[in-house]
Design a protein around this motif. Structure first.
Motif, mmCIF file in Angstrom:
data_model
loop_
_atom_site.group_PDB
_atom_site.id
_atom_site.type_symbol
_atom_site.label_atom_id
_atom_site.label_comp_id
_atom_site.label_asym_id
_atom_site.label_seq_id
_atom_site.Cartn_x
_atom_site.Cartn_y
_atom_site.Cartn_z
ATOM 1 N N LYS B 321 0.841 -1.251 0.032
ATOM 2 C CA LYS B 321 0.159 -0.202 0.020
ATOM 3 C C LYS B 321 1.011 1.359 -0.015
ATOM 4 N N GLN B 323 3.965 1.364 -0.662
ATOM 5 C CA GLN B 323 4.895 1.435 -1.995
ATOM 6 C C GLN B 323 4.165 2.182 -3.097
ATOM 7 N N ARG B 324 2.882 1.450 -3.234
ATOM 8 C CA ARG B 324 2.091 2.207 -4.337
ATOM 9 C C ARG B 324 1.624 3.486 -4.351
ATOM 10 N N ALA B 325 1.873 3.963 -2.918
ATOM 11 C CA ALA B 325 1.211 5.454 -2.872
ATOM 12 C C ALA B 325 2.560 6.171 -2.828
#
Lengths: 358, 415, 149
Positions: B321, B323-325
């Motif tokens: 989460k 990392q995606r952000a």
């Protein structure tokens, strides 16, 4: 006082009276629709934001398949305020295209393309196409999974052009497939080629607007001529523009805060396509149209025919000023208003279907 | 005198046919047989490219006879040692003539093994053949006849990827195996196994096929006591842990087949956490009754393991989460690696069947996972901070907009 | 009348003054992130093809250390003869982190007792493939490790 001194100093060396006279005299008509005159300015403001944030991103971005994703990740994680600059660039791009559409339809419904403003309309239409090209090329640059496949599908469309289709595809992709070569090429388009052409059209567009002034819609012109009302462009209209720009900047911040632009997963050219890939929202209505076209119409490929139909529609749209005969005589054409309404409804409906029902 | 020497030489020649190497003279076996129709010409074609042809060993090496005679009567005369088609029951001995001769085989490969025939005699195949059962596999059944290849040649029938199907030719044929009262599903079972998956799908040639467990020349079912040793060739630590565990003695007493008792044999699957514990499908409850110590320990071990798996999953979700952000999670990744390490190790330590020993790993793993989790939470907090910062900026922007509106109003009132 | 006028102009003055202050703050708010953005962060590389693994005098012969390389553990080994070697420290079997064993001078994975030789090749145990090897070079005081090209 000091400003006056400075003005005089410059004026002594370079005659500014032309500009100041122009600014003094320039007025904007005031009527019940004059609010819409500000939308073009907002679009321009967003374009400037794009240029500025784009230049900032260039400091760290690397346009290769090996490094692109990592460099965007680096911008978002390690560079201070990188997340902000990138979020604003991503959201700004979308807002710019959104306001471009609104600007286009507002001028369309106000019939602002009438003589003598045909060229303004046409240059604007080219600016829209350029903006879409900006969006399409920029989408790939973070080199994430979704962008990779969207580009794959998008460039595929070029192949339906007769005779030169395959060559166009090769030109766009820099090879048979979407690879690092495509990325490098799209980067070139996005930061050099497109900005250059856009600047050219933008200058033409703005010069035309300044030379011709604002158009009063034909439905109001009679009333307006009886009782003309106007506002000075400088500073009255300018300040109102500034309020709009600030509000848009606020909107940009709100969007970035509520929906931070994510990084996604790094693209893997050898992975299979993920489920439910969609192009960016401004292409969705076209994408959705293609879905409803049968595979074969008579003996032709349905998709090719649909793409031709779309291409023809785009060309007709560009030449609207010459098609609207009534408009040329400064009359209000009901037919063209209806066409415009149908088009707006069509775009909204198909986009909505794609997002909510598919 | 001369004839005597000649006779002695011929005897020698017949006794050690392997010395009958091609000396560059015309070979009448090949000359004639290549002119004939199949099947008489087939051996000539097959011999080409075989390991024996590479080593310059020709027909007479196995069949005897004299390749220098033009006249078929002479070249294939029993006086010249010609034996025609070798008797099936004699094949192992025939091959062994050269292949068990260490001195001779050394000429071709200093490391070549020469004990195949000795091993063969101990195998089920060899035992049956010795009893005169011509159905039992001999050298030629597996290695081929004229077209024998080196075992590291991918086209050889005994190359790792071909072995299972080769064995299956006989062992999967119910008619063929009728008289031996053993099942014929080994090949189908093996093909479902993790080992077959590794070998065929992942292309890992070190993954075991039939002969890695059963032996090749000495092929026989592994004995009850030797299973852990056989599996332990690759699964070293598990086997070591098992041998040191209380299960070792208990399994021996009960006549249970060590690894195989829990993991199965041919159709062996990747081990799964569900094998551990006291659920209906768990292995432990097959022996351990409710209320026994073993039952309790099994339940505890499973719950400890599950806790770690759960923690690691949570940390992973948190991490991806963040990392995606686009929040920095690099250190967290390393901590996360440590947690995963501990989990893999703990799963191996199940084979000690000791809760305390397994806990050494799970405790370390939990610590790492918790750390990863907390850094992950920090990272997500950072997303919150960014949001707050943006909200402040938006408020300031809107404030300026409001002031501007007021200013416009005020200056217009003036005019 | 006069009083009203002055109060009005006072209000106007106040609005103008607050607008000016607001604009200054606003511009500061715009400029601050930009200025921070253009100054490169400490780690001035986006993707790490090369990473600083150790200091020159950090490792004695026949010892090793693990270090992060592109988010994954890597191992820098100093051989008994003083030479440096670096590999990915991710075991090719089940992704455990491997370590250097000074006692038998090999790379060892604790999870399943796998051993790799000092070229990264599997010498025993379940791993299906060798460890990825990296290039090692010295730059001033630093030992740098980079991906093989």
């Amino acid at each position: 006082m000091k400003i006056e001194k400075f003005y005089n100093w410059v004026n002594d060396r370079l005659d500014l009276s032309g500009i100041s006279n122009f600014a003094d005299k320039k007025v904007v008509p005031v009527h019940k629709y004059h609010f819409w005159y500000g939308i073009g300015g907002i679009t321009l403001f967003l374009y400037i934001i794009q240029v500025l944030t784009g230049i900032l991103l260039l400091l760290y971005y690397r346009p290769t398949a090996e490094n692109a994703f990592e460099s965007v990740e680096f911008i978002m994680t390690s560079v201070r305020f990188g997340w902000l600059i990138r979020s604003i660039h991503s959201w700004g791009a979308n807002l710019m295209i959104f306001f471009l559409f609104i600007h286009m339809f507002s001028t369309y419904f106000m019939k602002a393309y009438r003589k003598p403003r045909e060229l303004t309309w046409i240059s604007g239409a080219f600016l829209l196409i350029l903006a879409l090209a900006f969006g399409f090329s920029g989408y790939l640059l973070p080199w994430n999974k979704l962008a990779f496949f969207a580009t794959k599908v998008g460039t595929e469309m070029a192949a339906v052009i007769p005779v030169i289709g395959h060559d166009v595809l090769i030109f766009l992709r820099g090879g048979e497939e979407v690879t690092g070569a495509t990325l490098t090429r799209f980067f070139g388009f996005h930061v050099a080629l497109l900005p250059l052409i856009t600047a050219l059209f933008l200058v033409i567009h703005i010069i035309l607007i300044q030379a011709q002034g604002m158009s009063v819609p034909p439905s109001l012109s009679e009333e307006y001529e009886k009782k003309p009302k106007s506002m000075k462009f400088f500073p009255d209209f300018m300040l109102r523009d500034a309020v709009g720009w600030l509000l848009v900047l606020g909107l940009l911040g709100i969007l970035a805060a509520i929906f931070p632009w994510e990084l996604g997963e790094k693209a893997d050219p050898y992975a299979s396509a993920p489920q439910g890939i969609k192009p960016e929202w401004f292409f969705v209505f076209l994408f959705q149209t293609l879905k409803y076209i049968p595979g074969k119409i008579l003996s032709f490929s349905g998709e090719s025919l649909a793409i031709f139909a779309i291409a023809i529609a785009v060309v007709l749209w560009i030449f609207i000023p010459f098609l609207d005969r009534k408009g040329q005589k400064n009359l209000h054409s009901r037919t063209f208003t209806v066409i415009g309404i149908i088009l707006v409804l069509y775009i909204i409906a198909l986009t909505a279907i794609s997002y909510f029902f598919d | 005198m001369n004839t005597r020497i000649l006779y002695a030489l011929i005897t020698l020649y017949a006794a050690f046919p392997c010395f009958a190497q091609n000396s560059g003279q015309p070979n009448t076996c090949i000359n004639c047989h290549s002119e004939l129709d199949p099947p008489l010409s087939t051996p000539v074609e097959q011999l080409e490219g075989s390991v024996h042809s590479h080593a310059q060993i020709n027909c007479t090496g196995c069949h005897g006879g004299d390749p220098n005679q033009e006249d078929p009567e002479l070249s294939m005369s029993p006086q010249k040692g010609f034996i025609g088609r070798p008797d099936r029951l004699q094949i192992p001995q025939l091959c062994a003539k050269c292949h068990s001769d260490a001195l001779y085989m050394r000429n071709f490969d200093p490391n070549i093994s020469v004990e195949q025939y000795d091993r063969y005699k101990t195998s089920k195949h060899g035992e049956l053949l010795a009893k005169g059962d011509g159905n039992a596999a001999t050298c030629a059944s597996c290695h081929g006849v004229h077209d024998i290849k080196r075992t590291d040649d991918p086209t050889s029938p005994v190359f790792p990827t071909n072995i299972a199907d080769l064995c299956g030719l006989c062992h999967s044929d119910p008619d063929y195996m009728q008289d031996y009262s053993i099942s014929t599903d080994q090949l189908t079972e093996y093909k479902k196994s993790i080992h077959a998956n590794l070998l065929y799908e992942k292309g890992d040639l070190s993954a075991p096929t039939c002969n890695d467990c059963h032996g090749n020349h000495g092929a026989s079912p592994p004995g009850v006591m030797s299973i852990a040793n056989i599996c332990g060739v690759c699964h070293v630590i598990q086997s070591e842990y098992f041998s040191g565990s209380p299960h070792k003695a208990a399994f021996d007493d009960m006549g249970l087949t060590e690894c195989e008792a829990c993991h199965g044999n041919h159709a062996i699957q990747a081990a799964d956490d569900n094998m551990l514990g006291v659920a209906e499908n768990a292995i432990c409850v097959q022996c351990h009754d409710k209320d026994s110590d073993g039952y309790r320990i099994a339940a505890q071990m499973r719950s400890v393991l599950d806790t770690l798996v759960h923690k690691i999953n949570n940390a992973e979700i948190m991490l991806s989460k963040a990392q995606r952000a686009g929040v920095e999670v690099k250190d967290e990744n390393m901590t996360f690696t440590n947690a995963n390490d501990a989990l893999v190790h703990a799963r191996t330590q199940i084979h000690t069947f000791s809760l305390d020993k397994m806990k050494e790993s799970t405790d370390a793993g939990l610590e790492a996972a918790n750390e990863a989790l907390s850094i992950g939470q920090q990272a997500l907090k950072e997303v919150g901070h960014r949001r707050q910062m943006l909200i402040i900026m938006v408020v300031l922007t809107l404030l300026v907009a409001v002031l501007l509106i007021l200013y416009i109003r005020a200056s217009e009132q003036k005019s | 009348m006069v009083k009203e006028k002055t109060s009005k102009s006072g209000r106007r003055h106040f609005i103008g003054w607050s607008l000016f202050t607001g604009l200054v703050a606003f511009l500061g708010m715009l400029l601050y992130p930009v200025l921070r953005f253009i100054m490169p962060p400490k780690l001035a590389e986006s993707s790490q093809n090369t990473v600083k693994a150790a200091k020159v005098d950090e490792l004695s012969p026949n010892s090793a250390k693990t270090f992060p390389f592109n988010n994954k553990p890597a191992i820098l080994i100093r051989l008994p003869n003083g030479e440096y070697r670096a590999f990915s420290a991710v075991c090719t079997h089940l992704q455990c982190t491997v370590q250097y064993r000074e006692d038998f001078k090999m790379i060892w994975c604790a999870c399943h007792n796998a051993k790799f030789d000092l070229n990264g090749n599997v010498s025993s145990g379940p791993p299906p493939s060798p460890l990825e090897a990296f290039d090692v070079f010295t730059s001033g005081e630093d030992i740098l490790v980079s991906k093989k090209v």
